[in-house]
Motif scaffolding. Structure first.
Motif, PDB file in Angstrom:
ATOM      1  N   GLY A 165       0.798  -1.212   0.000  1.00 20.01           N
ATOM      2  CA  GLY A 165       0.000   0.000   0.000  1.00 20.01           C
ATOM      3  C   GLY A 165       0.829   1.259   0.000  1.00 20.01           C
ATOM      4  N   ALA A 166       0.114   2.386  -0.011  1.00 19.48           N
ATOM      5  CA  ALA A 166       0.762   3.685   0.048  1.00 19.48           C
ATOM      6  C   ALA A 166       1.355   3.888   1.439  1.00 19.48           C
ATOM      7  CB  ALA A 166      -0.246   4.787  -0.277  1.00 19.48           C
ATOM      8  N   GLU A 167       2.202   4.871   1.570  1.00 20.02           N
ATOM      9  CA  GLU A 167       2.942   5.059   2.813  1.00 20.02           C
ATOM     10  C   GLU A 167       2.033   5.345   4.012  1.00 20.02           C
ATOM     11  OE1 GLU A 167       5.990   7.908   2.405  1.00 20.02           O
ATOM     12  OE2 GLU A 167       7.111   6.798   0.886  1.00 20.02           O
ATOM     13  N   HIS A 168       0.874   5.947   3.801  1.00 22.06           N
ATOM     14  CA  HIS A 168       0.056   6.364   4.942  1.00 22.06           C
ATOM     15  C   HIS A 168      -0.980   5.327   5.375  1.00 22.06           C
ATOM     16  CE1 HIS A 168      -2.145   7.558   1.355  1.00 22.06           C
ATOM     17  NE2 HIS A 168      -3.247   7.593   2.073  1.00 22.06           N
ATOM     18  N   GLU A 169      -1.214   4.280   4.573  1.00 24.77           N
ATOM     19  CA  GLU A 169      -2.165   3.254   4.979  1.00 24.77           C
ATOM     20  C   GLU A 169      -1.810   1.948   4.278  1.00 24.77           C
ATOM     21  OE1 GLU A 169      -6.995   2.503   5.179  1.00 24.77           O
ATOM     22  OE2 GLU A 169      -6.194   4.551   5.151  1.00 24.77           O
ATOM     23  N   ILE A 170      -1.476   0.916   5.049  1.00 25.03           N
ATOM     24  CA  ILE A 170      -0.912  -0.302   4.472  1.00 25.03           C
ATOM     25  C   ILE A 170      -1.527  -1.556   5.090  1.00 25.03           C
ATOM     26  CG2 ILE A 170       1.296   0.847   4.008  1.00 25.03           C
ATOM     27  CD1 ILE A 170       2.438  -0.696   6.435  1.00 25.03           C
ATOM     28  N   ALA A 171      -1.273  -2.684   4.425  1.00 23.83           N
ATOM     29  CA  ALA A 171      -1.544  -4.002   4.987  1.00 23.83           C
ATOM     30  C   ALA A 171      -0.214  -4.723   5.145  1.00 23.83           C
ATOM     31  CB  ALA A 171      -2.466  -4.802   4.073  1.00 23.83           C
ATOM     32  N   VAL A 172      -0.130  -5.603   6.131  1.00 26.89           N
ATOM     33  CA  VAL A 172       1.072  -6.409   6.368  1.00 26.89           C
ATOM     34  C   VAL A 172       0.718  -7.864   6.096  1.00 26.89           C
ATOM     35  CG1 VAL A 172       2.771  -7.173   8.076  1.00 26.89           C
ATOM     36  CG2 VAL A 172       1.960  -4.795   8.093  1.00 26.89           C
TER      37      VAL A 172
ATOM     38  N   ASN B 272      10.717  -5.261  15.616  1.00 29.66           N
ATOM     39  CA  ASN B 272      11.255  -3.895  15.611  1.00 29.66           C
ATOM     40  C   ASN B 272      11.532  -3.414  14.195  1.00 29.66           C
ATOM     41  OD1 ASN B 272      11.151  -3.692  18.403  1.00 29.66           O
ATOM     42  ND2 ASN B 272      13.259  -4.419  18.699  1.00 29.66           N
ATOM     43  N   ALA B 273      12.009  -4.311  13.337  1.00 25.28           N
ATOM     44  CA  ALA B 273      12.255  -3.949  11.942  1.00 25.28           C
ATOM     45  C   ALA B 273      10.943  -3.615  11.231  1.00 25.28           C
ATOM     46  CB  ALA B 273      12.983  -5.085  11.219  1.00 25.28           C
ATOM     47  N   LEU B 274       9.881  -4.366  11.547  1.00 25.81           N
ATOM     48  CA  LEU B 274       8.584  -4.084  10.938  1.00 25.81           C
ATOM     49  C   LEU B 274       8.024  -2.748  11.413  1.00 25.81           C
ATOM     50  CD1 LEU B 274       6.786  -7.563  11.034  1.00 25.81           C
ATOM     51  CD2 LEU B 274       7.905  -6.452   9.098  1.00 25.81           C
ATOM     52  N   ILE B 275       8.133  -2.485  12.709  1.00 24.77           N
ATOM     53  CA  ILE B 275       7.641  -1.209  13.250  1.00 24.77           C
ATOM     54  C   ILE B 275       8.386  -0.043  12.612  1.00 24.77           C
ATOM     55  CG2 ILE B 275       7.549   0.219  15.329  1.00 24.77           C
ATOM     56  CD1 ILE B 275       5.349  -1.894  15.196  1.00 24.77           C
ATOM     57  N   ALA B 276       9.685  -0.198  12.419  1.00 27.02           N
ATOM     58  CA  ALA B 276      10.473   0.855  11.769  1.00 27.02           C
ATOM     59  C   ALA B 276      10.033   1.043  10.326  1.00 27.02           C
ATOM     60  CB  ALA B 276      11.963   0.509  11.841  1.00 27.02           C
ATOM     61  N   ALA B 277       9.760  -0.055   9.625  1.00 24.33           N
ATOM     62  CA  ALA B 277       9.329   0.037   8.231  1.00 24.33           C
ATOM     63  C   ALA B 277       7.934   0.649   8.112  1.00 24.33           C
ATOM     64  CB  ALA B 277       9.341  -1.349   7.599  1.00 24.33           C
ATOM     65  N   ILE B 278       7.068   0.342   9.070  1.00 23.44           N
ATOM     66  CA  ILE B 278       5.711   0.898   9.062  1.00 23.44           C
ATOM     67  C   ILE B 278       5.741   2.399   9.317  1.00 23.44           C
ATOM     68  CG2 ILE B 278       3.519   0.910  10.335  1.00 23.44           C
ATOM     69  CD1 ILE B 278       4.053  -2.156  10.796  1.00 23.44           C
ATOM     70  N   GLY B 279       6.600   2.834  10.217  1.00 23.95           N
ATOM     71  CA  GLY B 279       6.714   4.259  10.510  1.00 23.95           C
ATOM     72  C   GLY B 279       5.408   4.845  11.013  1.00 23.95           C
ATOM     73  N   ASP B 280       4.980   5.953  10.390  1.00 27.45           N
ATOM     74  CA  ASP B 280       3.753   6.628  10.810  1.00 27.45           C
ATOM     75  C   ASP B 280       2.514   6.125  10.080  1.00 27.45           C
ATOM     76  OD1 ASP B 280       5.193   8.254  12.555  1.00 27.45           O
ATOM     77  OD2 ASP B 280       5.603   9.743  10.990  1.00 27.45           O
ATOM     78  N   ALA B 281       2.661   5.125   9.246  1.00 27.07           N
ATOM     79  CA  ALA B 281       1.520   4.629   8.469  1.00 27.07           C
ATOM     80  C   ALA B 281       0.506   3.930   9.362  1.00 27.07           C
ATOM     81  CB  ALA B 281       1.998   3.677   7.375  1.00 27.07           C
ATOM     82  N   LYS B 282      -0.735   3.955   8.937  1.00 21.15           N
ATOM     83  CA  LYS B 282      -1.790   3.188   9.596  1.00 21.15           C
ATOM     84  C   LYS B 282      -1.796   1.785   8.996  1.00 21.15           C
ATOM     85  CE  LYS B 282      -6.809   2.769  10.024  1.00 21.15           C
ATOM     86  NZ  LYS B 282      -8.128   3.339   9.625  1.00 21.15           N
ATOM     87  N   VAL B 283      -1.792   0.768   9.862  1.00 19.33           N
ATOM     88  CA  VAL B 283      -1.896  -0.606   9.391  1.00 19.33           C
ATOM     89  C   VAL B 283      -3.374  -0.987   9.371  1.00 19.33           C
ATOM     90  CG1 VAL B 283      -1.222  -3.011   9.745  1.00 19.33           C
ATOM     91  CG2 VAL B 283       0.379  -1.167  10.322  1.00 19.33           C
ATOM     92  N   THR B 284      -3.906  -1.172   8.170  1.00 19.02           N
ATOM     93  CA  THR B 284      -5.315  -1.510   8.003  1.00 19.02           C
ATOM     94  C   THR B 284      -5.596  -2.951   8.400  1.00 19.02           C
ATOM     95  OG1 THR B 284      -5.562   0.077   6.199  1.00 19.02           O
ATOM     96  CG2 THR B 284      -7.199  -1.690   6.311  1.00 19.02           C
ATOM     97  N   ALA B 285      -4.644  -3.836   8.086  1.00 19.94           N
ATOM     98  CA  ALA B 285      -4.857  -5.258   8.379  1.00 19.94           C
ATOM     99  C   ALA B 285      -3.521  -5.981   8.441  1.00 19.94           C
ATOM    100  CB  ALA B 285      -5.749  -5.897   7.321  1.00 19.94           C
ATOM    101  N   ILE B 286      -3.450  -6.977   9.307  1.00 22.76           N
ATOM    102  CA  ILE B 286      -2.324  -7.913   9.363  1.00 22.76           C
ATOM    103  C   ILE B 286      -2.863  -9.222   8.804  1.00 22.76           C
ATOM    104  CG2 ILE B 286      -0.698  -9.120  10.855  1.00 22.76           C
ATOM    105  CD1 ILE B 286      -1.143  -6.742  12.861  1.00 22.76           C
ATOM    106  N   MET B 287      -2.328  -9.656   7.652  1.00 16.52           N
ATOM    107  CA  MET B 287      -2.927 -10.739   6.872  1.00 16.52           C
ATOM    108  C   MET B 287      -1.985 -11.950   6.831  1.00 16.52           C
ATOM    109  SD  MET B 287      -4.419  -8.299   3.806  1.00 16.52           S
ATOM    110  CE  MET B 287      -5.529  -9.527   3.134  1.00 16.52           C
ATOM    111  N   CYS B 288      -2.509 -13.119   7.139  1.00 17.47           N
ATOM    112  CA  CYS B 288      -1.704 -14.342   7.197  1.00 17.47           C
ATOM    113  C   CYS B 288      -2.165 -15.336   6.144  1.00 17.47           C
ATOM    114  CB  CYS B 288      -1.791 -14.976   8.579  1.00 17.47           C
ATOM    115  SG  CYS B 288      -1.144 -13.915   9.904  1.00 17.47           S
TER     116      CYS B 288
END
Length: 299
Positions: free
Chosen positions: A42-49, A61-77
């Protein structure tokens, strides 16, 4: 496939295309290759993982750093093996994002494995059915039901770019492991044919697997994987045509120069084929002794 030379990009953010970034987890092994790749879509401000991976503090910690200030809409498995989903819960706690995707599945397998066991901590907020979607600004992810490797396996299609996140269903570095009783060879073949039909229609242009490099020629790879499984099936039928035998006796005949550590896992793959052939009425069990020692024959 041999491991690529180090250094691997563990913990670093790579961007294979505008809507896709990936972070490699620090969990290399014979069944995870260089590690599990978590995808940020997704775009920098709203993403899915996608496939948050193991609950390793370094990876989180690496994921949190990569997410930054973006909103995580969903964590998908894609599925619930322990190299894919355990980080979902702590990542959800840190981001407030819901966990969506595959159904929960915990299964104890009494036998050798060549992949990870199931994640007992996985509790999705929403289970996606085939064709259901998650959306955000400029991106749409569609669930594609692909059972076989596990009964709860999903792929996710990024509609805007033609990318398909294939989890462990299709990988470029290795064939997917199918281990009974949850792994089902018949379902796996149907799922491969489903993806092949999608590729024939030009739906998917690139695969991003949870392990290994991007697959830029998905149609050719899936066709080869279908052919490989058919060759294994024909090999089993040829050997059983010569004499009734057990899985333990079939494995050394089918897998030449096999690493002894992989003998049990190879046996489970053969068992998956035999169960599928038995269901189709092509082979039967002459004598049931349990586990890999049953005596099999052509029907």
């Amino acid at each position: 496939m041999a491991m690529p030379p180090k250094p691997w990009p563990t913990g670093l953010v790579e961007q294979p295309e505008p809507l896709v970034r990936r972070v490699l987890a620090p969990n290399p092994s014979p069944y995870t290759f260089t590690g599990t790749q978590t995808y940020l879509v997704g775009a920098e401000h709203e993403i899915a993982v996608i496939d948050p991976g193991p609950a390793e503090p370094e990876h989180l910690n690496a994921l949190i750093a990569a997410i930054g200030d973006a909103k995580v809409t969903a964590i998908m498995c894609t599925h619930t093996h322990r190299d894919h989903s355990p980080a979902a819960k702590p990542l959800s706690e840190r981001t407030g994002a819901p966990v969506v995707g595959c159904a929960p599945l915990v299964l104890e397998v009494d036998g050798p494995r060549s992949d990870e066991a199931f994640d007992t901590t996985y509790e999705p907020d929403r289970v996606l059915e085939d064709g259901e979607q998650m959306t955000g600004p400029g991106w749409t992810l569609t669930a594609v039901h692909t059972p076989g490797h596990t009964s709860n396996h999903l792929c996710f299609a990024l509609e805007e770019s033609g990318a398909l996140f294939t989890g462990d269903h299709v990988m470029g570095w290795s064939t997917s492991v199918v281990i009974p009783p949850d792994g089902d060879m018949g379902d796996y073949m149907k799922s491969l044919n489903k993806l092949y039909a999608r590729s024939e229609n030009g739906v998917d242009s690139v695969y991003y697997a949870a392990h290994g490099a991007p697959i830029t020629k998905p149609r050719q790879l899936v066709r080869g994987m279908i052919g490989h499984r058919r060759q294994r099936e024909n090999q089993i039928l040829r050997l059983l045509g010569e004499e009734s035998t057990s899985i333990e006796q079939l494995v050394p005949l089918m897998y030449k120069n096999l690493d002894p550590r992989l003998t049990g896992a190879a046996g489970m793959s053969v068992k998956a084929h035999l169960i599928d052939l038995e269901r189709r009425g092509i082979v039967s069990r002459l004598e049931e002794k349990g586990h890999l020692e049953d005596i099999w024959q052509t029907a």
